[in-house]
Scaffold this motif. Structure first.
Motif, PDB file in Angstrom:
ATOM      1  N   ARG A 221     -28.322  41.952  39.405  1.00 16.76           N
ATOM      2  CA  ARG A 221     -28.452  42.091  41.866  1.00 16.76           C
ATOM      3  C   ARG A 221     -29.777  41.932  42.058  1.00 16.76           C
ATOM      4  O   ARG A 221     -29.881  40.784  42.317  1.00 16.76           O
ATOM      5  N   SER A 222     -30.358  43.061  41.935  1.00 17.35           N
ATOM      6  CA  SER A 222     -31.894  43.199  42.096  1.00 17.35           C
ATOM      7  C   SER A 222     -32.778  41.050  42.429  1.00 17.35           C
ATOM      8  O   SER A 222     -33.222  40.617  43.042  1.00 17.35           O
ATOM      9  N   MET A 223     -32.781  40.809  40.556  1.00 16.94           N
ATOM     10  CA  MET A 223     -32.983  39.449  40.676  1.00 16.94           C
ATOM     11  C   MET A 223     -32.361  38.617  41.183  1.00 16.94           C
ATOM     12  O   MET A 223     -33.057  37.686  41.903  1.00 16.94           O
ATOM     13  N   ALA A 224     -31.113  38.462  41.206  1.00 17.68           N
ATOM     14  CA  ALA A 224     -30.313  37.520  42.353  1.00 17.68           C
ATOM     15  C   ALA A 224     -30.714  37.499  43.884  1.00 17.68           C
ATOM     16  O   ALA A 224     -30.977  36.258  44.063  1.00 17.68           O
ATOM     17  N   TRP A 225     -30.874  38.486  44.254  1.00 15.68           N
ATOM     18  CA  TRP A 225     -31.543  38.863  45.690  1.00 15.68           C
ATOM     19  C   TRP A 225     -33.018  38.182  45.932  1.00 15.68           C
ATOM     20  O   TRP A 225     -33.755  38.737  46.110  1.00 15.68           O
ATOM     21  N   LYS A 226     -33.602  37.967  44.067  1.00 13.39           N
ATOM     22  CA  LYS A 226     -35.426  38.400  44.045  1.00 13.39           C
ATOM     23  C   LYS A 226     -36.026  39.003  44.612  1.00 13.39           C
ATOM     24  O   LYS A 226     -37.396  38.597  45.308  1.00 13.39           O
ATOM     25  N   ILE A 227     -35.694  40.228  44.456  1.00  6.60           N
ATOM     26  CA  ILE A 227     -35.823  41.411  44.825  1.00  6.60           C
ATOM     27  C   ILE A 227     -36.703  41.771  44.131  1.00  6.60           C
ATOM     28  O   ILE A 227     -38.206  42.083  43.676  1.00  6.60           O
ATOM     29  N   LYS A 228     -36.540  41.556  42.684  1.00  7.40           N
ATOM     30  CA  LYS A 228     -37.330  41.466  41.718  1.00  7.40           C
ATOM     31  C   LYS A 228     -38.019  40.262  41.246  1.00  7.40           C
ATOM     32  O   LYS A 228     -36.286  39.605  40.884  1.00  7.40           O
ATOM     33  N   ARG A 229     -38.395  40.127  40.631  1.00  7.63           N
ATOM     34  CA  ARG A 229     -38.203  38.596  39.364  1.00  7.63           C
ATOM     35  C   ARG A 229     -37.989  38.891  37.576  1.00  7.63           C
ATOM     36  O   ARG A 229     -38.386  37.928  37.334  1.00  7.63           O
ATOM     37  N   HIS A 230     -38.486  39.876  37.190  1.00  5.40           N
ATOM     38  CA  HIS A 230     -38.535  40.248  36.010  1.00  5.40           C
ATOM     39  C   HIS A 230     -37.665  40.771  35.523  1.00  5.40           C
ATOM     40  O   HIS A 230     -37.389  41.865  36.590  1.00  5.40           O
ATOM     41  N   THR A 231     -36.856  40.780  34.479  1.00  8.49           N
ATOM     42  CA  THR A 231     -36.667  42.004  33.829  1.00  8.49           C
ATOM     43  C   THR A 231     -37.149  43.146  33.224  1.00  8.49           C
ATOM     44  O   THR A 231     -37.906  42.825  33.476  1.00  8.49           O
ATOM     45  N   ASN A 232     -36.298  44.474  32.803  1.00  3.04           N
ATOM     46  CA  ASN A 232     -37.062  45.028  32.488  1.00  3.04           C
ATOM     47  C   ASN A 232     -37.531  45.298  30.682  1.00  3.04           C
ATOM     48  O   ASN A 232     -38.426  45.366  30.797  1.00  3.04           O
ATOM     49  N   ASP A 233     -36.883  44.172  30.240  1.00  4.24           N
ATOM     50  CA  ASP A 233     -37.041  43.676  28.543  1.00  4.24           C
ATOM     51  C   ASP A 233     -38.425  43.103  28.856  1.00  4.24           C
ATOM     52  O   ASP A 233     -39.871  43.127  28.855  1.00  4.24           O
ATOM     53  N   GLU A 234     -38.610  42.027  30.244  1.00  2.00           N
ATOM     54  CA  GLU A 234     -39.651  41.421  30.453  1.00  2.00           C
ATOM     55  C   GLU A 234     -40.619  41.999  30.029  1.00  2.00           C
ATOM     56  O   GLU A 234     -42.399  41.857  30.085  1.00  2.00           O
TER      57      GLU A 234
END
Length: 330
Positions: A221-234
Motif C-alpha cells: 500500500r505504501s508503494m502504491a501511494w508512493k510514500i515509499k519507492r522500494h520494497t524491503n528486500d530491494e
C-alpha cells in the motif's frame, strides 16, 4: 490508487476529490497538508512518520551512553554533535506528523505505552566504543539506503524533511567509517574489537529494513501511494551490495559464509536473516527494549515542567500581544 484500493472510506467522498488525489500521484507530484487525501493514506503516513521520529529519538540512547566515555575530546565532540543531530531529526519528523493532524504529545504517549514502534536496531546494546563506529557505518548506511528514496515521497512535508536528514546521515556514516578505519590501523586488540562489533551488528542491520516482502503488511500500500519507492528486500539487497566493498577496504569480514557475488543477478547472494529474532524484538523482547522505553518515559516525565513553563510563557506573550492590540484600537 483507486477508490476501491483505498478502502470503504474513500468511496464515501466526492469522486472528483479521489480523482484529483489519484492524478497527483500519477503525475509524481506531492500531496500537501491542505489537499484532500484518503483517510488510509493519512493513517499510513502518521504511522510511518511517527515510527521514524521515535526511532531518531530512541536512537540517541545507544551512542549517547558513550559520550562521557569517548577516548578523546575530538571523539566526544563528534559523538555529541551526532546525537544532537538525531534529536533534530526527530523534531523535524514530529513536525511533519503534526501537519497530518497528529498530536506530538499523543505520539509520545503511544511510544512509551508500547502502542507505537520504533526501529528494531536500537534494541541492541553498545558494548564497546567500536560499536559507535559500526552504528555509523551499518545503521546510518542502512538509513541512507532507506531514506534517500523518501526524499521523493508523495507527501510534501515528509519528503522535504528527509532532504536535510539524509545529508546529515551521510555525514554520520562517514564519521563512523573513519572511526573504524582509525581503529583497524591500531593494535591487534583494536582490530579484534572492530571485528567483534561487526559480527554483532551485521544481522540486526539487515533486519532493520523490515520483514521480507511476502511478510510485510504495509509495503504494497505504501508503494502504491508512493510514500515509499522500494520494497524491503530491494533496499536490503542495495545495502549489502554497498557494504561488501567497504568491508573489504576496511579489512573486516562480514559474518555470513553464504555471502558471495552472483554474476548472473548482478548482486550479492546472502543468507536469510533470523526473522524469528526480528519478530521477538518488534514485540518488545529484544535485549534492550525495556531499557530504551523506560529511559524515554523517564525523560518525558522529568521534562514535564519545561513543557509547562514553555506553554505558560507562550500564553503570557499571546495575552500581552492581545492587550497591546486592544490598546492600539482604543
Amino acid at each position: 490508487m483507486t477508490a476501491e484500493q483505498a478502502g470503504p472510506a474513500a468511496e464515501r467522498v466526492p469522486p472528483d476529490l479521489q480523482e484529483r488525489f489519484d492524478a497527483t500521484l500519477a503525475r509524481d507530484q506531492r500531496v500537501e497538508p491542505r489537499d484532500w487525501m484518503p483517510e488510509g493514506y493519512r493513517r499510513t503516513l502518521v504511522r510511518q512518520i511517527a515510527q521514524h521520529a521515535h526511532s531518531e529519538i530512541i536512537g540517541m540512547q545507544p551512542e549517547g551512553e558513550w559520550i562521557t566515555r569517548a577516548p578523546s575530546l575530538r571523539r566526544k565532540a563528534i559523538l555529541f554533535a551526532k546525537v544532537q543531530d538525531e534529536a533534530g531529526h526527530g523534531l523535524y519528523l514530529y513536525a511533519a506528523a503534526e501537519t497530518l493532524g497528529a498530536d506530538r504529545e499523543d505520539l509520545t504517549e503511544r511510544l512509551i505505552e508500547g502502542r507505537q514502534k520504533y526501529s528494531s536496531i536500537f534494541n541492541y546494546p553498545t558494548l564497546t566504543f567500536a560499536d559507535v563506529g559500526v552504528i555509523g557505518w551499518f545503521v546510518d548506511g542502512a538509513a541512507i539506503c532507506n531514506q534517500v528514496p523518501l526524499c521523493r515521497s508523495s507527501y510534501g512535508p515528509y519528503a522535504r524533511a528527509m532532504v536535510r536528514i539524509c545529508k546529515e546521515e551521510s555525514f554520520h556514516q562517514r564519521q563512523g567509517y573513519e572511526l573504524l578505519m582509525t581503529m583497524v590501523r591500531g593494535t591487534a586488540a583494536q582490530r579484534e574489537t572492530v571485528q567483534d562489533a561487526v559480527n554483532r551488528w551485521w544481522w540486526p542491520s539487515l533486519m532493520m529494513f523490515g520483514p521480507p516482502d511476502d511478510a510485510s503488511p504495509n509495503s504494497a500500500r505504501s508503494m502504491a501511494w508512493k510514500i515509499k519507492r522500494h520494497t524491503n528486500d530491494e533496499l536490503r539487497r542495495r545495502f549489502v551490495d554497498m557494504t561488501v566493498p567497504q568491508a573489504e577496504r576496511l579489512g573486516v569480514t562480514l559474518p555470513d559464509p553464504e555471502l558471495r557475488w552472483n554474476e548472473e543477478r548482478g548482486h550479492h547472494d546472502f543468507s536469510t536473516p533470523d526473522w524469528a529474532e526480528l519478530a521477538a524484538v518488534i514485540k518488545g523482547d529484544g535485549p534492550c527494549n525495556a531499557e530504551r522505553v523506560a529511559r524515554r518515559r523517564a525523560a518525558h516525565e522529568e521534562g514535564a515542567w519545561v513543557r509547562e513553563a514553555a506553554l505558560a510563557h507562550a500564553a503570557k506573550v499571546s495575552a500581552r500581544a492581545a492587550a497591546e492590540r486592544e490598546g492600539a484600537r482604543a
